[in-house]
Motif scaffolding. Structure first.
Motif, short mmCIF file in Angstrom:
data_model
loop_
_atom_site.label_atom_id
_atom_site.label_comp_id
_atom_site.label_asym_id
_atom_site.label_seq_id
_atom_site.Cartn_x
_atom_site.Cartn_y
_atom_site.Cartn_z
N THR A 1 0.84 -1.19 0.00
CA THR A 1 0.00 0.00 0.00
C THR A 1 0.88 1.24 0.00
O THR A 1 1.84 1.33 0.77
CB THR A 1 -0.92 0.00 1.23
N VAL A 2 0.56 2.15 -0.88
CA VAL A 2 1.31 3.41 -0.94
C VAL A 2 0.34 4.57 -0.75
O VAL A 2 -0.86 4.42 -0.84
CB VAL A 2 2.06 3.58 -2.29
N GLY A 3 0.90 5.75 -0.49
CA GLY A 3 0.08 6.95 -0.33
C GLY A 3 -0.40 7.11 1.10
O GLY A 3 0.16 6.53 2.02
N GLY A 4 -1.43 7.93 1.27
CA GLY A 4 -2.00 8.16 2.59
C GLY A 4 -1.36 9.31 3.34
O GLY A 4 -1.78 9.64 4.45
N GLU A 5 -0.36 9.97 2.75
CA GLU A 5 0.33 11.05 3.46
C GLU A 5 -0.59 12.25 3.70
O GLU A 5 -1.38 12.60 2.84
CB GLU A 5 1.54 11.56 2.67
N SER A 6 -0.41 12.88 4.85
CA SER A 6 -1.11 14.13 5.09
C SER A 6 -0.09 15.25 5.32
O SER A 6 -0.38 16.25 5.95
CB SER A 6 -2.04 14.00 6.29
N THR A 7 1.10 15.04 4.79
CA THR A 7 2.15 16.06 4.89
C THR A 7 3.13 15.88 3.75
O THR A 7 3.07 14.88 3.03
CB THR A 7 2.88 15.95 6.25
N LEU A 8 4.03 16.83 3.62
CA LEU A 8 5.04 16.73 2.57
C LEU A 8 6.03 15.62 2.94
O LEU A 8 6.10 15.21 4.09
CB LEU A 8 5.76 18.07 2.41
N PRO A 9 6.80 15.12 1.99
CA PRO A 9 7.67 13.97 2.22
C PRO A 9 8.56 14.10 3.48
O PRO A 9 9.19 15.13 3.67
CB PRO A 9 8.53 13.92 0.96
N PHE A 10 8.51 13.07 4.25
CA PHE A 10 9.39 12.87 5.42
C PHE A 10 9.16 13.88 6.56
O PHE A 10 9.91 13.88 7.51
CB PHE A 10 10.86 12.88 5.00
N LEU A 11 8.17 14.75 6.46
CA LEU A 11 7.93 15.71 7.55
C LEU A 11 7.00 15.05 8.57
O LEU A 11 5.88 15.49 8.80
CB LEU A 11 7.34 17.02 7.02
N THR A 12 7.53 14.00 9.21
CA THR A 12 6.68 13.21 10.11
C THR A 12 6.20 14.00 11.32
O THR A 12 5.20 13.67 11.91
CB THR A 12 7.44 11.97 10.61
N PHE A 13 6.93 15.05 11.65
CA PHE A 13 6.54 15.86 12.81
C PHE A 13 5.27 16.67 12.52
O PHE A 13 4.63 17.18 13.41
CB PHE A 13 7.67 16.80 13.23
N GLU A 14 4.96 16.77 11.23
CA GLU A 14 3.89 17.67 10.84
C GLU A 14 2.58 16.93 10.54
O GLU A 14 1.50 17.43 10.82
CB GLU A 14 4.33 18.43 9.59
N GLY A 15 2.69 15.75 9.94
CA GLY A 15 1.49 14.99 9.59
C GLY A 15 1.82 13.52 9.54
O GLY A 15 2.89 13.10 9.97
N GLU A 16 0.91 12.76 8.97
CA GLU A 16 1.12 11.31 8.96
C GLU A 16 1.70 10.84 7.63
O GLU A 16 1.35 11.33 6.58
CB GLU A 16 -0.23 10.61 9.15
N ILE A 17 2.58 9.85 7.78
CA ILE A 17 3.08 9.18 6.59
C ILE A 17 2.90 7.68 6.86
O ILE A 17 3.83 7.00 7.28
CB ILE A 17 4.57 9.54 6.33
N PRO A 18 1.69 7.18 6.66
CA PRO A 18 1.40 5.79 7.06
C PRO A 18 2.14 4.76 6.23
O PRO A 18 2.43 3.66 6.72
CB PRO A 18 -0.12 5.68 6.87
N ASN A 19 2.45 5.10 4.99
CA ASN A 19 3.12 4.13 4.12
C ASN A 19 4.39 4.73 3.54
O ASN A 19 4.31 5.60 2.69
CB ASN A 19 2.19 3.73 2.98
N PRO A 20 5.54 4.27 3.98
CA PRO A 20 6.78 4.82 3.45
C PRO A 20 6.87 4.53 1.94
O PRO A 20 6.26 3.57 1.46
CB PRO A 20 7.88 4.08 4.20
N PRO A 21 7.65 5.33 1.23
CA PRO A 21 7.83 5.07 -0.20
C PRO A 21 8.43 3.69 -0.42
O PRO A 21 9.17 3.19 0.42
CB PRO A 21 8.83 6.15 -0.62
N VAL A 22 8.11 3.10 -1.57
CA VAL A 22 8.59 1.74 -1.84
C VAL A 22 9.42 1.70 -3.12
O VAL A 22 9.42 2.63 -3.91
CB VAL A 22 7.42 0.74 -1.95
N VAL A 23 10.09 0.56 -3.28
CA VAL A 23 10.99 0.39 -4.41
C VAL A 23 10.49 -0.76 -5.30
O VAL A 23 10.18 -1.84 -4.81
CB VAL A 23 12.41 0.07 -3.90
N ALA A 24 10.42 -0.49 -6.58
CA ALA A 24 10.10 -1.56 -7.53
C ALA A 24 11.36 -1.81 -8.35
O ALA A 24 12.13 -0.89 -8.62
CB ALA A 24 8.97 -1.14 -8.44
#
Lengths: 646, 322
Positions: free
Chosen positions: B36-59
Motif C-alpha cells: 500500500t502506498v500513499g496516505g500522506e497528510s504532509t510533505l515527504p518525510f515531515l513526520t513531525f507535521e502529519g502522517e506518513i502511514p506508508n513509506p515510499p517503496v521500491v520496484a
C-alpha cells in the motif's frame, strides 16, 4: 512573357517567368481574396491550373486528389509558361452584417453628457458688407471682423486651402441688396488643443446652420461601420456597414501586417480601407440626400493595427517583440490628407489606444459601455480573432489581449466558414442517437460552420459525451457519425447529400476541436490571469459585458459549457453589440467624453501576457472541457452528473 | 539563555489517496503480500507535521527479453537471469524489491513483435515466480500496449496489477480493461501539473475509482531536467494536500530507465577522468535521482540496479527516523 488565360471569364494577364499566380490574377483585374495575406497557410486561394507549366511551393493544404486535378494555391504557385487557369468561385462575402440587426434599433447615447455646450464644430451665419473703395479691408479681415461683431468670435485661423477659396465663395454668396450672406464653419479647438484658435473649416454661401453633420467610424479588422450623426440635434441619423476591403490582403491583423511589409503594401491597405469608408459615406449621402462635403468631423475607433493602416503608419513593430506601436493616440489629421470624401478641412480624430493589442476600439468599448463610471466590478470582453479583455470599474482598469486565433472566425477549421448565408450557427445533438440537427443562416442547405455554430456544436458534443473533457472523440460510440476520416477522427455534422454542394460531409475533426479549445482556452486564461494579477476571484466579477460583432451571437449557456466564459449566473452577462462604433459616436458628440476617452486610455494598465509566466499555466489549465479546475464550473458539473445518472 | 523555538507546522486539509497494489488469495488474487502506498497528510518525510502511514517503496524493473541495450554495469550485476523473466523476478524479490515492474518489451513492433498470448504467458510465469505485486508495462506503442495489456488484464483478473501507461491520447482501452478485471492503472503525463490532473479526470470519468490510479508525472534524471520534474511533483503534491481531489494520487517515477539512459551512466569511453569510476558513478546516478524524487513526493521508484534497492531503502529509513 507568359500569357495567362483565366477561366471562366476569359481575362488575360502577361507576366514574366516566376511570377506568382496571385500576382497575375491581380494584374488581370480579377477580385481575388488572399485570406492569410499570401502565406500559403489558409488554403483558400485554390485555383485549378488546366494547362501549362507551374511550380507549387507549398502543398500541405491540398489533398492528393486535388494535386492530381491540378489544384494549386495562387499565392504559392509560380508561373513558368503560358497557362490556362480556372478560378473557382470563392466564398462570397454576403454575410448578414452585424450592423443589420443593430441598424434596426436607433443607437442612442447611454451616457449622460452635456453634448450641447462647447460643441467642437460651430456654424455662424454672417451677412457681410462687400468691400468698396472706401472700405478696402481684405476678405479675411472682413470675415474676421464680422465674426467678432456678429458672434463675438475674437480671432480666427485659416489654412491656405481655405484662404484660396475665400475670395470666390464670398463673392458667390452675394445676395441681391443684402451683401454677402455666408455660413462660416468653425472648429472650436481640437482634441489635443482645446483652447486653440477657432479654425475656418468651410465657408458656404447662404444659411446652412440647420444641421451639423459628422460621422463616427469603426474600422474593424473584418467589417467597417459608419454612423452619420447630426451634431446640432445630437441625433443618430443613419448607419452603413461593409466588409473592410483589406480582407483580400489577409483576414487577421498579423496577415495584414505581413502584407503591409510588401512593396507598396501599406499604401495599398490604406487606400482599401479609405475606399471602404468612402463607399459607405456615399451610400449614406444618397440615402439621406446630403452633400458629403458638409461633413465636418469624423471620429474613428479601431484596433491599433487598423489605426496604423488607416493612417499608413508602419505597423511592423506591433507584431514583433516588444510589440511597439508608432503611436497610441495619433494627433488629429485632415480628411484631405487621408483621401476621405468629406469636407477636406474636416478633422479626423482617432480614439486613443493603450498598447499594441489594446487599441482605440477597446477605449471606445470602455467608454460607451459606461464601464469607466461603473461601481460594480466589471469584466469587458471583445471576442474576435484577438480577445481583448478589460477588468475594473470607475476607479481602476486593467487590460490584456490574448490571441485566440481565427477559429471563431471560421478559419483554420476544416468545415469552418464566416457567418454568411449557409453557415451552421447552432447545432443540437441527440444524447441517445448522437444524431445532429442544425440551424443555418439564411435557412438554406448548409455549407459549413461559423464561430457561434462551433461553440454550440462543441458544447453539445461535450455534454452528450461525443468528446471527452480533453476534446478527443469517443470512438466507442455506436454511431456512423464518429469516424476516422482523411484528417483523423471526426464527427459528421451534416452528411454530404444534405449540404449545399452535395460533395463533402460537413465535419468537425479532432484537430478542429483542439483549435477551438485553444481559442477558448486563450480567452479564459486571459480572464484568469487578469483577475489573479489584481488578486481578485473571477467569481467576484459582478457583470460581464460582451462587445464585438461576433460577441452578440455567442450563446452564453454553450459558452460556459465549453469554458469560454466563466460559470456565473446568466443575468450577469450583457451583450453590447458594436461598442467600438458606439464609443466613436460618443466621443464625436460630446467633447467631455472625448476627454474621458483620453483618460481611459491613460488609466488603463496594459498587462502583457507574453511577459507573464502565469499565462502558460492558466492556458494549459484551460485546455480542457470545461476546465481542469472543474470546481470553477459547478453548473456544468451538475449538468454532467445529471446526464450520467438518468 | 536558551530560547524555546517552536517549529512552525503546516496544517494541510487534503490527504494523498491510499492505493494497494496486488491482491492476496483472500482478496481474489494470488499474491503473498500486497503493497500500500500513499496516505500522506504532509510533505515527504515531515513526520513531525502529519502522517506518513506508508513509506515510499521500491520496484525493480524486469523485462521479457534480454535487455541488450542496457549498460554492461547492469548486465554484469544481474547475470544470467536477464534471459528469463521468471528467474529475474525471483532474484529481484531476493534483492529486496517491494514490487516487480515487468516491461513487455518483446512486444515492440520494431523488436520481436511478440503477441498477446506471449505476453500472457510471460506475466503468468512471473506471477508464479514471485509473491510480490506486479506492475506491467506495454512496449510503449499505443496499439501494441492496448493489445498486450488487455490480454494480460483479462488473464489475471483480480490480481490488482498496475497497468501502464495510460496517456492522454490512449487511455480508454487500458482503463476499460482495468475496470473489468480489478486492476489499477498508471496515468502518465508530460511533466505538467494541469496535464497530470486532466488525465486523472479523464480516467475517473470512465468510472475507475481514484484509488486505482497511480500517476507518473514523467521522470527526468539528474542533470536531465530533474529540477523541473522535482518542481512539478512538489506542486502536484501541494495541490493534493491543499485539497484538490484530482491530484491526490500517489506518484510513481521510472528512475532506473531515465538514470541509465544518461551519458554519464551509459558510456565510459572518452569521458573526462574527473568523472571517476564508471560503475560507481552510474549507480550513484540512479540512487541520487531516486532519493531526490522521493523528497518531492515519489511514492514508488522503479529502479534497475540491484544494489540501488538497499541504498534507497536505507535513505528512506533514515529520513523517516526521528
Amino acid at each position: 512573357m507568359n500569357k495567362i488565360l483565366f477561366r471562366p471569364e476569359g481575362q488575360i494577364a502577361k507576366v514574366p517567368d516566376g511570377t506568382l499566380l496571385s500576382e497575375a490574377i491581380t494584374r488581370a483585374g480579377i477580385l481575388f481574396n488572399l485570406p492569410c495575406g499570401g502565406q500559403g497557410r489558409c488554403g483558400r486561394c485554390k485555383v485549378i491550373v488546366e494547362l501549362g507549366d507551374f511550380k507549387r511551393r507549398e502543398t500541405s493544404r491540398l489533398s492528393s486528389i486535388e494535386l492530381e486535378q491540378g489544384y494549386a494555391l495562387a499565392c504559392q504557385t509560380t508561373i513558368h509558361s503560358d497557362l490556362q487557369v480556372f478560378i473557382p468561385p470563392q466564398e462570397a462575402i454576403v454575410r448578414k452584417l452585424p450592423s443589420e440587426k443593430a441598424a434596426a434599433e436607433i443607437p442612442t447615447l447611454s451616457i449622460v453628457c452635456d453634448w450641447q455646450s462647447n460643441p467642437t464644430i460651430r456654424k455662424f451665419f454672417l451677412t457681410i458688407e462687400p468691400p468698396s473703395l472706401s472700405d478696402n479691408t481684405t476678405d479675411f479681415e472682413r470675415l474676421k471682423r464680422e465674426l467678432a461683431r456678429q458672434h463675438g468670435i475674437k480671432d480666427l485661423a485659416a489654412n491656405l486651402p481655405m484662404l484660396r477659396k475665400l475670395a470666390g465663395t464670398l463673392r458667390e454668396s452675394e445676395t441681391k441688396g443684402q451683401g454677402w450672406q455666408v455660413t462660416a464653419v468653425l472648429e472650436m479647438g481640437t482634441w489635443v488643443e482645446e483652447d486653440a484658435l477657432p479654425r475656418l473649416v468651410d465657408l458656404r454661401p447662404g444659411d446652412t446652420t440647420e444641421r451639423r453633420l459628422a460621422v463616427a467610424v469603426d474600422i474593424g479588422t473584418t467589417s467597417n461601420v459608419v454612423y452619420l450623426v447630426d451634431q446640432a440635434s445630437g441625433q443618430f441619423v443613419d448607419s452603413a456597414a461593409a466588409y473592410n476591403a483589406q480582407i483580400s490582403c489577409g483576414e487577421d491583423v498579423i496577415s495584414r501586417i505581413l502584407y503591409a511589409r510588401k512593396e507598396g503594401g501599406l499604401q495599398h491597405l490604406q487606400r482599401l480601407v479609405v475606399q471602404t469608408i468612402n463607399k459607405l459615406l456615399q451610400e449614406l449621402a444618397e440615402r439621406n440626400q446630403i452633400d458629403l462635403s458638409e461633413i465636418y468631423h469624423m471620429t474613428v475607433a479601431g484596433n491599433t493595427t487598423m489605426m496604423h493602416l488607416f493612417l499608413a503608419l508602419d505597423p511592423s513593430f506591433i507584431r514583433l517583440e516588444p510589440y511597439i506601436p508608432t503611436v497610441n493616440h495619433p494627433l488629429p489629421v485632415r480628411a484631405s490628407e487621408l483621401g476621405l470624401h468629406i469636407c477636406p478641412e474636416a478633422t479626423v480624430d482617432c480614439l486613443p489606444g493603450t498598447g499594441a493589442y489594446v487599441g482605440g476600439d477597446i477605449t471606445a468599448g470602455v467608454l460607451s459601455s459606461e464601464m469607466f463610471q461603473a461601481q460594480e466590478l466589471t469584466l469587458f470582453i471583445d471576442v474576435g480573432t484577438n480577445g481583448e479583455i478589460v477588468l475594473g470599474n470607475a476607479d481602476w482598469l486593467i487590460a490584456c489581449a490574448c490571441s485566440a486565433g481565427p477559429a471563431f472566425e471560421g478559419a483554420g477549421v476544416r468545415s469552418g466558414m464566416r457567418a454568411t448565408v449557409g453557415a451552421i450557427e447552432e447545432a443540437w445533438i441527440n444524447a441517445d442517437t448522437y444524431e445532429s440537427t442544425c440551424r443555418v443562416i439564411g435557412d438554406v442547405a448548409p455549407r459549413g460552420i461559423c464561430g457561434s455554430g462551433m461553440i454550440s456544436l462543441l458544447a453539445e458534443m461535450f455534454i452528450t459525451g461525443v468528446v471527452d473533457k480533453s476534446g478527443h472523440l469517443n470512438r466507442s460510440l455506436d454511431t456512423p457519425r464518429v469516424r476516422v476520416g482523411d484528417h483523423g477522427p471526426e464527427y459528421v455534422v451534416v452528411w454530404a447529400k444534405e449540404t449545399q454542394t452535395r460533395k463533402e460531409d460537413i465535419v468537425l475533426t479532432e484537430v478542429d476541436i483542439s483549435n477551438l479549445i485553444r481559442a477558448k482556452g486563450a480567452i479564459y486564461a486571459g480572464f484568469s490571469v487578469l483577475t489573479k494579477s489584481v488578486g481578485i476571484d473571477l467569481a467576484d466579477v459582478e457583470q460581464v459585458l460582451i462587445g464585438g460583432a461576433f460577441g452578440q451571437y455567442i450563446d452564453i449557456e454553450k459558452a460556459i459549457q465549453i469554458g469560454l466564459m466563466p460559470d456565473m449566473p446568466w443575468e450577469r452577462f450583457k451583450y453590447l453589440g458594436n461598442t467600438s462604433v458606439l464609443g466613436a459616436f460618443t466621443a464625436l458628440l460630446c467633447p467631455d467624453m472625448r476627454r474621458e476617452a483620453v483618460e481611459i486610455a491613460k488609466k488603463m494598465t496594459y498587462l502583457e501576457l507574453s511577459a507573464d509566466n502565469r499565462f502558460m499555466e492558466e492556458f494549459t489549465s484551460a485546455l480542457f472541457l470545461p476546465h481542469t479546475d472543474t470546481m470553477s464550473f459547478p453548473s456544468v458539473m451538475r449538468l454532467l452528473d445529471k446526464k450520467a445518472t438518468p | 539563555m536558551p530560547i524555546a523555538v517552536e517549529i512552525p507546522k503546516e496544517k494541510w486539509t487534503g490527504r494523498i489517496r491510499e492505493i494497494t497494489l496486488g491482491a492476496t488469495a483472500d482478496e481474489g488474487g494470488t499474491r503473498k503480500k500486497t503493497v500500500t502506498v500513499g496516505g500522506e497528510s504532509t510533505l515527504p518525510f515531515l513526520t513531525f507535521e502529519g502522517e506518513i502511514p506508508n513509506p515510499p517503496v521500491v520496484a525493480l524493473e524486469i523485462q521479457d527479453r534480454y535487455p541488450d541495450d542496457w549498460s554492461t554495469v547492469l548486465k554484469d550485476a544481474w547475470g544470467d537471469v536477464l534471459n528469463d523473466p521468471a528467474a529475474w523476478a525471483t532474484r529481484a524479490e531476493e534483492y529486496g524489491a517491494d514490487i516487480i515492474a515487468l516491461k513487455l518489451q518483446s512486444a515492440h513492433t520494431e523488436g520481436d513483435n511478440t503477441d498477446a498470448a506471449h505476453a500472457v504467458d510471460t506475466v503468468k510465469s512471473v506471477l508464479a515466480a514471485t509473491g510480490l505485486p506486479l506492475i506491467v508495462y506495454g512496449p510503449g506503442q499505443p496499439e501494441k500496449d492496448n493489445e498486450v495489456l488487455v490480454a494480460v488484464a483479462e488473464a489475471t483478473t483480480g490480481e490488482r496489477i498496475a497497468l501502464g501507461n495510460c496517456e492522454d491520447k490512449n487511455y480508454r482501452t487500458i482503463v476499460a480493461a482495468a475496470l473489468a478485471n480489478n486492476h489499477l492503472v498508471i496515468a502518465k503525463s508530460p511533466i505538467d501539473v494541469n496535464l497530470a490532473k486532466q488525465l486523472n479526470i479523464l480516467i475517473s470519468d470512465m468510472r475507475l475509482e481514484l484509488d486505482r490510479i497511480l500517476m507518473d508525472p514523467t521522470t527526468g534524471a539528474l542533470g536531465y531536467g530533474l529540477e523541473y520534474v522535482y518542481s512539478v511533483m512538489e506542486r502536484l503534491r501541494i495541490a493534493g494536500l491543499t485539497g484538490d481531489k484530482m491530484t491526490q494520487q500517489p506518484m510513481i517515477c521510472t528512475v532506473g530507465e531515465e538514470a541509465w539512459r544518461t551519458k554519464e551512466s551509459k558510456v565510459n569511453e572518452g569521458v573526462p577522468t574527473a568523472w571517476g569510476d564508471w560503475e560507481r558513478r552510474s549507480k550513484n546516478w540512479e540512487a541520487l535521482t531516486a532519493t531526490t524524487l522521493l523528497q518531492s513526493g515519489a511514492d514508488i521508484v522503479v529502479l534497475r540496479h540491484p544494489e540501488s534497492v538497499a541504498r534507497v531503502k536505507e535513505t528512506v529509513a533514515s529520513l523517516l527516523a526521528q
